[in-house]
Design an enzyme around this catalytic site. Sequence first.
Site, mmCIF file in Angstrom:
data_model
loop_
_atom_site.group_PDB
_atom_site.id
_atom_site.type_symbol
_atom_site.label_atom_id
_atom_site.label_comp_id
_atom_site.label_asym_id
_atom_site.label_seq_id
_atom_site.Cartn_x
_atom_site.Cartn_y
_atom_site.Cartn_z
ATOM 1 C CB SER A 86 -0.902 0.003 1.240
ATOM 2 O OG SER A 86 -1.837 -1.054 1.186
ATOM 3 C CE LYS B 176 -5.453 -1.282 2.179
ATOM 4 N NZ LYS B 176 -4.176 -2.016 2.150
ATOM 5 C CE LYS C 288 2.287 2.156 4.646
ATOM 6 N NZ LYS C 288 1.378 2.014 3.465
#
Length: 308
Positions: free
Chosen positions: A107, A183, A252
């Site tokens: 990701s 995502k 993150k």
Amino acid sequence: MADASKTNPQGVERLGYLGLGLMGTPMTRRLLKAGHQVAVWNRSEGKVAPLVAAGARRATTPRDMLANADIVFMCVTDAAAVEEVIFGPEGLAAASGAGKLVVDFSSIHPDAARDLAARLKDANGAGWIDAPVSGGTKGAEEGTLAIMAGGEAADIERARPYVLHMARRFTHMGPIGAGQTTKLCNQVIVGCAMAVLAEATRLASNAGIDAGRLPEALAGGFADSIPLQLFVPRMVQGIHSPPLGHIATMLKDLDTVADVAQATSTPVPMATLAGQIFRLAKAARGAGADALEIYKLSATDRRADERP
């Protein structure tokens, strides 16, 4: 992109997997169980040996892996780690990539995915799919992951039969970068769900009802969801090993959401608040703690830091 029959006359793709962490190890095991040839590589040797014992081939470097594989999957921590695996010493870019495909399950920022893909294509001709995953370690072990992908349609279809050994769903969302953007949408929902479920669970506990029965009580109603059924019992019982995901990883992703939201003039007040809660959790519990430990932030008894 050349198809498998042109890169491998037998039509059987040789596979590789880079990054054998919480997700990579169970995903690789599923490929091996399905009968595929899989080469493996990881920065720490300790995670390689068990998979070699299960039938994988040890690749000495990322370059060695791509030189002897047709499709290379990878799942590493962040864009810096992806950069290192590709362009570091003996990285993927050092091998010939003509007719080969790299599928990145990491990701990372959509802009980083587009940049890395273009640079790798220029360096050795390899194709790229950005394919971040959702479903946590449980989904990786059971092969029920949802994977959202960006890339060329032909590349997606080429990878599909192998990906579906590791996932229940593999959805083509658009060109390179689209998987990463999808995502981020996923993480808006999941990050906020974790924060909200921690709040509801603490309210139940503080009000004197059995918080562990919330999933049963709310099943079938509008509040029911996979996160409700999976996260609340783990919060209440203090089950954090193996972690569903690390606090640092969720933070993150939510920070990336904030960056993309700013670039696209998108208001994301809920995701921003969730990000700040995870930033507090990182300070209180540590970057490597299970993301569900945000539940412990609201404990009124300091000793609860060591209890559910």
